[in-house]
Design an enzyme around this catalytic site. Structure first.
Site, PDB file in Angstrom:
ATOM      1  N   HIS A 136      52.777   5.891   9.354  1.00  0.00           N
ATOM      2  CA  HIS A 136      52.975   6.253  10.762  1.00  0.00           C
ATOM      3  C   HIS A 136      51.779   7.034  11.275  1.00  0.00           C
ATOM      4  CE1 HIS A 136      54.789   9.221   8.086  1.00  0.00           C
ATOM      5  NE2 HIS A 136      54.430  10.150   8.962  1.00  0.00           N
TER       6      HIS A 136
ATOM      7  N   HIS B 233      50.595   9.738  13.917  1.00  0.00           N
ATOM      8  CA  HIS B 233      51.027  10.803  14.837  1.00  0.00           C
ATOM      9  C   HIS B 233      50.109  10.785  16.060  1.00  0.00           C
ATOM     10  CE1 HIS B 233      53.488  13.235  11.881  1.00  0.00           C
ATOM     11  NE2 HIS B 233      52.746  12.560  11.035  1.00  0.00           N
TER      12      HIS B 233
HETATM   13  P1  5GP Z   1      54.519  13.007   7.776  1.00  0.00           P
HETATM   14  O1  5GP Z   1      54.532  14.417   7.266  1.00  0.00           O
HETATM   15  O2  5GP Z   1      55.118  12.037   6.807  1.00  0.00           O
HETATM   16  O3  5GP Z   1      53.152  12.578   8.275  1.00  0.00           O
HETATM   17  O4  5GP Z   1      55.396  13.045   9.092  1.00  0.00           O
HETATM   18  C1  5GP Z   1      56.737  12.696   9.138  1.00  0.00           C
HETATM   19  C2  5GP Z   1      57.188  12.992  10.548  1.00  0.00           C
HETATM   20  O5  5GP Z   1      58.421  12.344  10.761  1.00  0.00           O
HETATM   21  C3  5GP Z   1      57.410  14.487  10.824  1.00  0.00           C
HETATM   22  O6  5GP Z   1      56.600  14.890  11.918  1.00  0.00           O
HETATM   23  C4  5GP Z   1      58.900  14.580  11.119  1.00  0.00           C
HETATM   24  O7  5GP Z   1      59.194  15.511  12.126  1.00  0.00           O
HETATM   25  C5  5GP Z   1      59.228  13.170  11.552  1.00  0.00           C
HETATM   26  N1  5GP Z   1      60.612  12.792  11.283  1.00  0.00           N
HETATM   27  C6  5GP Z   1      61.283  12.965  10.121  1.00  0.00           C
HETATM   28  N2  5GP Z   1      62.539  12.471  10.230  1.00  0.00           N
HETATM   29  C7  5GP Z   1      62.649  11.977  11.502  1.00  0.00           C
HETATM   30  C8  5GP Z   1      63.723  11.344  12.201  1.00  0.00           C
HETATM   31  O8  5GP Z   1      64.821  11.152  11.705  1.00  0.00           O
HETATM   32  N3  5GP Z   1      63.466  10.979  13.484  1.00  0.00           N
HETATM   33  C9  5GP Z   1      62.245  11.186  14.067  1.00  0.00           C
HETATM   34  N4  5GP Z   1      62.113  10.786  15.342  1.00  0.00           N
HETATM   35  N5  5GP Z   1      61.215  11.779  13.436  1.00  0.00           N
HETATM   36  C10 5GP Z   1      61.418  12.171  12.154  1.00  0.00           C
END
Ligand code: 5GP
Length: 140
Positions: free
Chosen positions: A101, A103
């Protein structure tokens, strides 16, 4: 591959999300724990745990959609002055959800968001040494 992640559930419509954009390959929605107001996530619909598993053409689409979203954030009521893109690939990089993903993080002056780093100024020889190593890996 373990297909279960919360993002796979969102893509399948089994978990809720505040969607902003969708096409055949990509979905974008609001991050549930925004680093700043308007923080978005852009995800490929095809599961890929890491950059290594991601089809490069779909990676290109993630960036294209991210560009459009950045413009929309600036034009929307979010009213940001700038935007950061961020992608965590691997646990050490801070990845928590193992479905690639991008951001898209709106920025305004004094919002408190930032990267922590210890900038160094290595010698040219050290930069050249690593550049040679990385160039070699690119062609492998
Ligand atoms: P990572 O740390 O893997 O780059 O980011 C994961 C992101 O996914 C985090 O910013 C977190 O807030 C978001 N996230 C985790 N669970 C959910 C969810 O159930 N729904 C949404 N919309 N975002 C999520």
């Amino acid at each position: 591959m373990d297909p279960y992640t919360i993002f796979a559930e969102i893509i399948a419509g089994r978990a809720p999300a505040s969607k902003v954009y969708e096409d055949d390959d990509v979905l974008a929605f609001m991050d549930i724990r925004p680093l700043t107001p308007g923080h978005l996530l852009v995800v490929p619909k095809m599961a890929a745990r890491s950059l290594a598993e991601l089809d490069p053409a779909i990676g290109g689409k993630l960036f294209q959609v991210g560009q459009r979203l950045a413009a929309a954030l600036r034009a929307s009521e979010v009213g940001c002055d700038g935007v950061n893109f961020f992608l965590a690939d691997g646990v050490t990089a801070g990845q928590e959800v193992f479905h690639v993903h991008l951001h898209v993080i709106p920025r305004t002056a004094g919002d408190g968001f930032g990267l922590r780093a210890r900038p160094t100024h290595p010698r040219r020889a050290d930069l050249d040494y690593l550049a040679t190593s990385i160039r070699g890996a690119l062609n492998r």
